[in-house]
Design an enzyme around this catalytic site. Structure first.
Site, mmCIF file in Angstrom:
data_model
loop_
_atom_site.group_PDB
_atom_site.id
_atom_site.type_symbol
_atom_site.label_atom_id
_atom_site.label_comp_id
_atom_site.label_asym_id
_atom_site.label_seq_id
_atom_site.Cartn_x
_atom_site.Cartn_y
_atom_site.Cartn_z
ATOM 1 C CE LYS A 216 98.983 58.969 30.248
ATOM 2 N NZ LYS A 216 99.516 57.620 30.133
ATOM 3 C CD GLU A 222 86.404 60.017 20.668
ATOM 4 O OE1 GLU A 222 87.445 60.682 20.890
ATOM 5 O OE2 GLU A 222 86.411 58.914 20.103
ATOM 6 N N GLY A 276 96.233 55.025 30.633
ATOM 7 C CA GLY A 276 94.819 55.392 30.708
ATOM 8 C C GLY A 276 93.971 54.279 31.301
ATOM 9 N NE ARG A 277 96.008 49.145 28.094
ATOM 10 C CZ ARG A 277 96.729 49.897 27.271
ATOM 11 N NH1 ARG A 277 96.269 51.069 26.876
ATOM 12 N NH2 ARG A 277 97.911 49.499 26.841
ATOM 13 C CD GLU A 362 93.379 51.227 24.798
ATOM 14 O OE1 GLU A 362 93.750 51.732 25.865
ATOM 15 O OE2 GLU A 362 92.538 51.760 24.059
ATOM 16 C CG HIS A 393 67.343 33.760 31.018
ATOM 17 N ND1 HIS A 393 66.455 32.717 31.081
ATOM 18 C CD2 HIS A 393 67.851 33.893 32.274
ATOM 19 C CE1 HIS A 393 66.391 32.262 32.331
ATOM 20 N NE2 HIS A 393 67.233 32.957 33.066
ATOM 21 C CE LYS A 522 92.806 58.101 19.945
ATOM 22 N NZ LYS A 522 93.794 58.425 20.963
HETATM 23 O O1 F6P Z 1 91.465 54.826 22.900
HETATM 24 C C1 F6P Z 1 92.763 55.220 23.079
HETATM 25 C C2 F6P Z 1 92.996 55.964 24.349
HETATM 26 O O2 F6P Z 1 94.214 56.593 24.240
HETATM 27 C C3 F6P Z 1 92.923 55.092 25.595
HETATM 28 O O3 F6P Z 1 94.090 54.413 25.827
HETATM 29 C C4 F6P Z 1 92.599 56.113 26.619
HETATM 30 O O4 F6P Z 1 92.162 55.520 27.812
HETATM 31 C C5 F6P Z 1 91.532 56.897 25.895
HETATM 32 O O5 F6P Z 1 91.993 56.958 24.568
HETATM 33 C C6 F6P Z 1 91.269 58.263 26.431
HETATM 34 O O6 F6P Z 1 92.402 59.064 26.387
HETATM 35 P P1 F6P Z 1 92.506 60.402 27.225
HETATM 36 O O7 F6P Z 1 92.374 60.047 28.656
HETATM 37 O O8 F6P Z 1 93.845 60.971 26.886
HETATM 38 O O9 F6P Z 1 91.381 61.299 26.795
#
Ligand code: F6P
Length: 558
Positions: A216, A222, A276-277, A362, A393, A522
């Site tokens: 987003k 990452e 995002g979620r 979240e 199990h 972060k």
């Molecule tokens: O973990 C925090 C967060 O901002 C989530 O809300 C989001 O889904 C995720 O990181 C990934 O963010 P982006 O889509 O901006 O890479």
């Protein structure tokens, strides 16, 4: 900025009404907490009174300690908290995400009606339709091979690089709808751990692999790190000039996508009013669309829209998200249960618990209300789970006989996708029902002793062993049952859970659509990178972290 909190009702009056509703619920609980849930079935038609269905989708909440009065009290609580007004504000595009001053309109992504939807005075529907059309054309091109790699070879594999909401939705939905896959193979990379991308890319051919970068913000460390690794993988194998043909991107930050070097024709946008979620319905769903095709993706959207329609129009007493939320609030706040387990008896929903962890935790893992004051009572529970029957199990021992009560949410389809394995599906259903029944009924000491005697065990030994075979019972669960895990039903299930989270947040008076709690970690990770690479430990670092870092640096140097 729209002040939704005061728009809904006078805050003081609302707080008092909410408080009175909670008190009534506490009194109702105190009056019935000793009654085993199984005894509640002595009243006629408990199943009918405590379950709701929408088409073939059944939500059975009768195996809980809810009474008629308690359920009525929970709906009264929702009304006092202004849930309906807040729901209407969300669908109308008000800025209900107050800390980020944003509308919350993932529902618009699945609304195919012609009616305009104004966000800050502008109709967002044309842009949604335009993006969906571009996504469909791109997905079809990839599926048919008309959009191909740099050497003209059709894509056999698609790797989605994203994390959190830019990963969990597509991962969960792609696995859930595996029987519908007729496109290239899908793979997902999320973790910054190099092992993830290494292991995913290892068996793939760069000449026939498409990489989708989903973020987003297009800044998440990452994702951007993995994106650069993937870029190098393509460039090393095929040359720098091949990169453009092997990448696509999904983001709200299209300027950053362009800066990364991805062609605007392969960049698909979404909007800040999609959290995002909540973004699997947007361009973030591109991997799913590539896997199952645009028509079935439309069915997925239609499933979500069907629940939206129901959520908006059905009175709370007949509203599935409201019943789901009522159970959640009852368990979390009135009974005091800190966790809930989601157990899909559906192997292809294996990633649903992980998906719901982000959606629920979240969204509702918050400690302050909309006005910044501390919350009055516990908010979001810990959500966890694994598919049945595997979980039977593994951890069901604790759910049946442990010292904590863990409400369970079972999901089960009437039909599997493997008609030749109907006998296995019958066993799956039998197990699912048996678990909820066992949790409900339990087994008394007398019954346990009698069972051992019947097996021929001596009296002394039966007395010794029987206590270990006692199940307290009265352990709550609910069940969601549906015909088949198809795209429409998956859409319904996800939207149902989304609206449950929404209602619970509205009752708690919190902002379900921000996620400030992920920021501190972060920030510190950025600070700690030089500490890891050069030993430059930031001031204020604890002795523990210094010690562990030094240990790791010594080992890394070996
Ligand atoms: O973990 C925090 C967060 O901002 C989530 O809300 C989001 O889904 C995720 O990181 C990934 O963010 P982006 O889509 O901006 O890479």
């Amino acid at each position: 900025m729209t002040d939704v909190t005061t728009e809904i009702a006078d805050p003081q009056a609302r707080a008092e009404a909410v408080s009175a509703a909670w008190e009534r619920l506490a009194a109702l609980r105190a009056a019935t907490s000793d009654t085993p849930i199984a005894r509640l079935f002595d009243a006629p038609n408990r199943f009918e009174h405590f379950s709701l269905s929408l088409g073939d989708l059944l939500l059975d909440a009768s195996k809980t300690s809810l009474t008629e009065e308690a359920l009525a009290g929970l709906y009264a609580l929702m009304r006092a908290a202004g849930v309906e007004a807040r729901r209407d504000a969300m669908f109308a595009g008000a800025h209900i995400n107050i800390t980020e001053d944003r509308a919350v309109l993932h529902t618009a992504l699945r609304d195919t009606t012609a009616a305009p939807l104004l966000v800050d005075g502008q109709d967002v529907k044309p842009e949604i339709r335009e993006t969906l059309g571009r996504l469909a054309a791109f997905a079809e091109g990839v599926r048919k091979g008309t959009i191909a790699g740099a050497r003209g070879q059709a894509f056999t594999d698609v790797v989605n690089i994203g994390i959190g909401g830019s990963d969990l939705g597509p991962v969960m939905a792609t696995l859930a709808l595996a029987p519908y896959h007729d496109g290239p193979r899908l793979h997902f990379v999320s973790n910054v751990d190099g092992a993830h991308i290494h292991d995913v890319l290892k068996p793939l051919n760069p000449a026939t692999t498409l990489i989708i970068i989903a973020s987003k913000t297009f800044t998440t460390i990452e994702t951007m790190t993995n994106a650069r690794t993937a870029r190098a993988w393509i460039a090393d194998a095929q040359g720098e000039a091949a990169v453009g043909a092997h990448f696509a991107a999904v983001s709200t930050a299209l300027d950053k996508v362009a800066a990364f070097g991805i062609d605007t024709a392969r960049a698909f946008g979404f909007w800040d009013w999609v959290g995002g979620r909540y973004s699997v319905w947007s361009a973030v769903g591109l991997p799913l669309m590539v896997a199952i095709g645009p028509a079935l993706f439309a069915d997925f959207l239609a499933g979500g829209a069907a629940i939206d329609e129901h959520f908006r129009n059905a009175p709370l007493e007949e509203n599935l998200p409201a019943l789901l939320a009522a159970v959640g609030l009852w368990h979390r706040n009135v009974c005091g249960y800190p966790t809930r387990a989601v157990i899909p008896y559906d192997q292809r929903l294996a990633r649903l618990p992980a998906y719901l962890q982000q959606l629920d935790m979240e969204s509702n893992g918050k400690s302050v209300t909309l006005d910044g004051t501390p919350v009055a009572r516990p908010t979001g529970p810990v959500v966890w789970g694994e598919p049945g029957t595997n979980s039977q199990h593994a951890f069901f021992q604790l759910i049946h006989q442990g010292t904590d009560i863990i409400p369970v949410e079972f999901l089960i389809a009437a039909q599997g996708h493997e008609p030749k394995l109907r006998h296995q599906h019958d066993l799956l259903i039998a197990n699912c029902l048996a678990q909820s029944e066992a949790l409900l009924r339990g087994r008394s000491l007398e019954a346990a002793t009698a069972q051992l005697r019947a097996k021929g065990m001596g009296e002394a030994e039966a007395q010794r062993i029987a206590p270990h075979r006692v199940f307290s019972g009265s352990r709550p669960s609910l069940t969601l049952a549906y015909t088949l895990l198809d795209p429409f039903t998956l859409g319904r299930l996800i939207a149902l859970y989304e609206h449950r989270v929404f209602i619970e947040a509205a009752v708690w008076g919190i902002d379900a659509f921000d996620q400030w709690g992920v920021e501190l970690g972060k920030e510190l990770a950025t600070d700690f990178l030089p500490a890891v690479t050069e030993g430059a430990v930031p001031p204020g670092t604890s002795g523990s972290t210094r010690g562990t870092l030094s240990h790791l640096r010594n080992l890394a140097a070996d």
